[in-house]
Design a protein around this motif. Structure first.
Motif, mmCIF file in Angstrom:
data_model
loop_
_atom_site.group_PDB
_atom_site.id
_atom_site.type_symbol
_atom_site.label_atom_id
_atom_site.label_comp_id
_atom_site.label_asym_id
_atom_site.label_seq_id
_atom_site.Cartn_x
_atom_site.Cartn_y
_atom_site.Cartn_z
ATOM 1 N N ALA A 156 0.836 -1.205 0.000
ATOM 2 C CA ALA A 156 0.000 0.000 0.000
ATOM 3 C C ALA A 156 0.865 1.247 0.000
ATOM 4 N N ALA A 157 1.940 1.216 0.769
ATOM 5 C CA ALA A 157 2.781 2.402 0.844
ATOM 6 C C ALA A 157 3.564 2.606 -0.436
ATOM 7 N N ALA A 158 3.801 1.524 -1.156
ATOM 8 C CA ALA A 158 4.604 1.648 -2.359
ATOM 9 C C ALA A 158 3.816 2.204 -3.526
ATOM 10 N N VAL A 159 2.481 2.258 -3.391
ATOM 11 C CA VAL A 159 1.686 2.791 -4.493
ATOM 12 C C VAL A 159 2.010 4.266 -4.645
ATOM 13 N N PRO A 160 2.405 4.694 -5.821
ATOM 14 C CA PRO A 160 2.774 6.106 -5.967
ATOM 15 C C PRO A 160 1.578 7.026 -5.823
ATOM 16 N N ASP A 161 0.402 6.547 -6.246
ATOM 17 C CA ASP A 161 -0.772 7.415 -6.167
ATOM 18 C C ASP A 161 -1.415 7.247 -4.803
ATOM 19 N N GLY A 162 -1.360 8.309 -4.027
ATOM 20 C CA GLY A 162 -1.910 8.216 -2.672
ATOM 21 C C GLY A 162 -3.414 8.054 -2.674
ATOM 22 N N ALA A 163 -4.058 8.652 -3.670
ATOM 23 C CA ALA A 163 -5.515 8.570 -3.693
ATOM 24 C C ALA A 163 -5.963 7.133 -3.875
ATOM 25 N N ALA A 164 -5.213 6.424 -4.741
ATOM 26 C CA ALA A 164 -5.569 5.028 -4.932
ATOM 27 C C ALA A 164 -5.383 4.261 -3.631
ATOM 28 N N PRO B 52 -17.813 15.284 0.478
ATOM 29 C CA PRO B 52 -17.640 16.708 0.784
ATOM 30 C C PRO B 52 -16.351 16.950 1.553
ATOM 31 N N VAL B 53 -16.030 18.212 1.642
ATOM 32 C CA VAL B 53 -14.715 18.550 2.194
ATOM 33 C C VAL B 53 -14.594 18.124 3.642
ATOM 34 N N LEU B 54 -15.647 18.395 4.400
ATOM 35 C CA LEU B 54 -15.565 18.065 5.819
ATOM 36 C C LEU B 54 -15.384 16.574 5.997
ATOM 37 N N ARG B 55 -16.112 15.832 5.193
ATOM 38 C CA ARG B 55 -16.007 14.389 5.329
ATOM 39 C C ARG B 55 -14.648 13.928 4.834
ATOM 40 N N ALA B 56 -14.128 14.634 3.841
ATOM 41 C CA ALA B 56 -12.831 14.228 3.317
ATOM 42 C C ALA B 56 -11.757 14.391 4.381
ATOM 43 N N ARG B 57 -11.904 15.447 5.193
ATOM 44 C CA ARG B 57 -10.911 15.620 6.258
ATOM 45 C C ARG B 57 -10.973 14.459 7.217
ATOM 46 N N ARG B 58 -12.188 14.068 7.548
ATOM 47 C CA ARG B 58 -12.317 12.931 8.472
ATOM 48 C C ARG B 58 -11.763 11.686 7.822
ATOM 49 N N ALA B 59 -12.028 11.563 6.520
ATOM 50 C CA ALA B 59 -11.515 10.391 5.826
ATOM 51 C C ALA B 59 -9.997 10.399 5.846
ATOM 52 N N ALA C 95 2.390 11.149 -0.082
ATOM 53 C CA ALA C 95 1.452 10.854 -1.173
ATOM 54 C C ALA C 95 0.023 11.053 -0.718
ATOM 55 N N LEU C 96 -0.216 10.666 0.522
ATOM 56 C CA LEU C 96 -1.568 10.822 1.075
ATOM 57 C C LEU C 96 -1.944 12.292 1.160
ATOM 58 N N GLU C 97 -1.015 13.093 1.647
ATOM 59 C CA GLU C 97 -1.281 14.523 1.753
ATOM 60 C C GLU C 97 -1.613 15.104 0.380
ATOM 61 N N GLN C 98 -0.819 14.737 -0.581
ATOM 62 C CA GLN C 98 -1.033 15.289 -1.922
ATOM 63 C C GLN C 98 -2.400 14.872 -2.445
ATOM 64 N N ALA C 99 -2.705 13.606 -2.268
ATOM 65 C CA ALA C 99 -3.976 13.126 -2.798
ATOM 66 C C ALA C 99 -5.145 13.823 -2.103
ATOM 67 N N HIS D 11 -7.962 16.135 -3.767
ATOM 68 C CA HIS D 11 -9.375 15.828 -3.601
ATOM 69 C C HIS D 11 -10.122 17.023 -3.019
ATOM 70 N N GLN D 12 -9.502 17.655 -2.042
ATOM 71 C CA GLN D 12 -10.128 18.811 -1.398
ATOM 72 C C GLN D 12 -10.315 19.942 -2.400
ATOM 73 N N ARG D 13 -9.277 20.143 -3.216
ATOM 74 C CA ARG D 13 -9.364 21.221 -4.189
ATOM 75 C C ARG D 13 -10.497 20.958 -5.175
ATOM 76 N N ARG D 14 -10.626 19.690 -5.581
ATOM 77 C CA ARG D 14 -11.701 19.340 -6.506
ATOM 78 C C ARG D 14 -13.058 19.596 -5.874
ATOM 79 N N GLU D 15 -13.162 19.231 -4.607
ATOM 80 C CA GLU D 15 -14.444 19.410 -3.937
ATOM 81 C C GLU D 15 -14.764 20.877 -3.739
ATOM 82 N N GLU D 16 -13.734 21.665 -3.438
ATOM 83 C CA GLU D 16 -13.954 23.103 -3.290
ATOM 84 C C GLU D 16 -14.498 23.674 -4.598
#
Lengths: 149, 450
Positions: free
Chosen positions: B109-117, B134-141, B233-237, B241-246
């Motif tokens: 899992a950590a080796a996956v380059p795409d954090g979103a995946a 939504p953004v709020l839920r994404a933060r919790r996620a 990678a997680l942060e970036q993803a 995601h947050q930017r898309r939701e915004e």
């Protein structure tokens, strides 16, 4: 709406009600039958009177009929509601400066029911003053005029 | 026998026979076999923070440590020799095998380059496919995913215990014998927990005490660099995601801005806002506002209507400008105190000040009117003749036996047509033996002999 509730028209009847109502909260609504806020309050009282019949007895009193009581309770605004238990005047801390009477109308029926229950239980425990359970923002604010006190 | 884990107390000679053990074991055995190879007495050490203390029971003159094995979840009465037992070794092997699996999964899992995946794979609802969050839920996620990743990592290098319940859900890092920190509690997620020095230390201690192979330990560990990579990678993803939701939410600014800034609402219930829905909501709100405004404008001025005898309720600034005080909206949207629940037109009627004229009122503690005498003077002072007669009647009644029939009968009570008098001692309800027994107890008669 006020024809649903019994009325007291003279001082002797009020005296009799205060003295004779036993082990129940006596609610006296001082006001006028055609006043708008009084009608609003009477509606709440009439609709809750049956539910509260084991805890409270509710009477309507016209302020013009009993000037002695109007003067004694310093009723400047109508409607004003006064509570008794076994011939004893019950004071309630509404968060307002006046603990002797509730001025204005209740917001909901539940507010009135809660207040009656708190008074009843407090009186059964021997308390002469109880704290009002009503949310302070649901209690109408008004100018309290102290007459040389 | 690991020297670091020796914590048995030196046997006390002063009290050779201790009758009551301070910590009786749950399953008490009648006799403990004497240890064949006694443990050399070691100085007592303070227990490690977070470590599960071993239960010690003294039985007889020789002290024997009861060893609680966290791995097997049982107390071993043979001391640390339990660790060499076949069952313990087998459990250790199983646990380490599971651990290697988990470590491999976490590394993958950590080796996956795409954090979103990676996030999507770690989410429990990933099977349902990606959905709009939504953004709020994404933060919790984000927090959840981090915790989950940390849990996987924790399993990878730390927890050789059984994975069950909340542990499996990724919340628990409380394997007995380990650092005992809760990921997610106190702002520490699993990654930071697994990077704590005490965590590494406890891992090393576990390996040492259980005599596990060192090579396996290297295989079970996920190095810190991989964590770092995964976290980045997680942060970036998440940012993506947050930017898309915004962006998505900005398309419907009126509704969502109100919803998002409500302090009490932490998890909005809507999952997706299409522009069509947003337009509908905006239209409904506009209609509502127009309706309320029209109603307020139609209302006459209260001062004009009620005349000079009406006094306004001075409840504050809102009360003085009732029409412009608050924007009407949905009833659930009100945030401040609802001071204007009474209609602005309905003010209390002022009936004039009540002059006390020196008589006082309820505030001054004057005598209440219901206790004052009637002013018409018809009432006689002192006892009246009727009252005297009543009193005499009462005194006469007192001489009668108190147990007489109908002693408490209220003769003045009103009865309906259906009323019937009481028919003596025959009970209208209950069994016959009940009335018989009562009769006997009242007459003082003894129980009838049969």
């Amino acid at each position: 709406m006020s024809f649903l509730l019994p009325k007291l028209t003279c001082k002797r009847e009020v005296d009799q009600a205060i003295k004779s109502v036993a082990e129940k909260v006596l609610v006296l609504r001082f006001g006028r039958d055609n006043d708008a806020v009084c009608l609003q309050l009477d509606d709440i009282l009439a609709k809750t009177a049956h539910d509260l019949s084991k805890m409270a007895v509710i009477y309507l009193v016209d302020v013009n009929d009993v000037p002695v009581y109007t003067q004694y309770f310093d009723i400047s605004y109508i409607p004003s509601t006064v509570f008794f238990f076994n011939g004893q005047h019950m004071k309630v801390d509404y968060g307002s400066p006046d603990h002797t009477k509730f001025v204005g109308s209740f917001k909901t029926k539940q507010d009135f029911i809660d207040l009656i229950e708190v008074i009843y239980r407090g009186a059964m425990r021997g308390k002469l003053i109880v704290r009002s359970p009503i949310d302070p923002k649901n209690i109408p604010k008004y100018d309290l005029l102290y007459q040389g006190i | 026998m690991a020297p670091g884990g020796v914590r048995s107390l030196p046997p006390r000679r002063a009290r050779p026979a201790a009758p009551a053990p301070p910590f009786p074991p749950r399953r008490s055995r009648p006799a403990v076999p004497a240890p064949r190879c006694p443990v050399p007495p070691a100085p007592p050490r303070p227990p490690r923070p977070g470590a599960v203390p071993e239960q010690r029971v003294r039985r007889g003159p020789r002290a024997m440590a009861v060893h609680y094995c966290a791995l097997c979840r049982r107390s071993a009465f043979t001391g640390r020799r339990h660790r060499y037992s076949a069952g313990h070794r087998r459990r250790l092997r199983e646990v380490l095998a599971r651990l290697q699996e988990a470590a491999a999964a976490a590394r993958a899992a950590a080796a996956v380059p795409d954090g979103a995946a990676a996030v999507r794979r770690l989410r429990p609802s990933g099977a349902r496919g990606p959905r709009v969050v939504p953004v709020l839920r994404a933060r919790r996620a984000a927090g959840r995913a981090a915790r989950r990743a940390g849990a996987a990592a924790r399993r990878a290098d730390a927890a050789p215990g059984r994975v069950r319940g909340r542990e499996r859900a990724g919340l628990l890092c409380r394997m007995p014998g380990f650092c005992g920190a809760w990921p997610g509690a106190g702002g520490a997620d699993g990654i930071t927990v697994s990077r704590r020095p005490e965590h590494r230390r406890e891992t090393a201690r576990f390996w040492r005490e259980n005599r596990a192979e060192a090579a396996l330990r290297e295989r079970c560990l996920v190095p810190a660099e991989e964590y770092e990579r995964f976290a980045q990678a997680l942060e970036q993803a998440l940012a993506e995601h947050q930017r898309r939701e915004e962006e998505r939410i900005l398309q419907v600014p009126s509704v969502t801005s109100r919803h998002r800034h409500r302090p009490g609402l932490r998890r909005p219930r809507f999952t997706a806002l299409s522009p069509q829905m947003a337009a509908d909501i905006r239209e409904a709100e506009r209609r509502q506002r127009e309706t309320v405004q029209a109603a307020l404008q139609l209302q006459p001025e209260p001062e004009v209507r009620a005349g000079p005898s009406v006094c306004r309720l001075p409840t504050g600034p809102e009360r003085h400008s009732p029409c412009s005080a608050e924007q009407p909206g949905p009833s659930g949207m009100q945030t401040g105190p609802d001071l204007a629940w009474m209609e602005p037109g309905e003010v209390l009627t002022f009936i004039g000040h009540q002059e006390t004229e020196g008589k006082g009122n309820v505030h001054t503690g004057a005598k209440p009117p219901w206790l004052t005498e009637e002013e018409d003077g018809s009432k006689q002072i002192g006892p009246s003749y009727e009252e005297f007669l009543k009193h005499k009647e009462k005194q006469k009644l007192k001489k009668l036996p108190a147990e007489r029939v109908g002693a408490n009968f209220d003769h003045t009570s009103q009865t309906s047509d259906s009323w019937l008098p009481s028919f003596g001692r025959v009970w209208n309800h209950g069994r016959r033996w009940q009335s018989r027994h009562q009769f006997r107890t009242e007459s003082g008669e003894k129980k009838e002999k049969r």
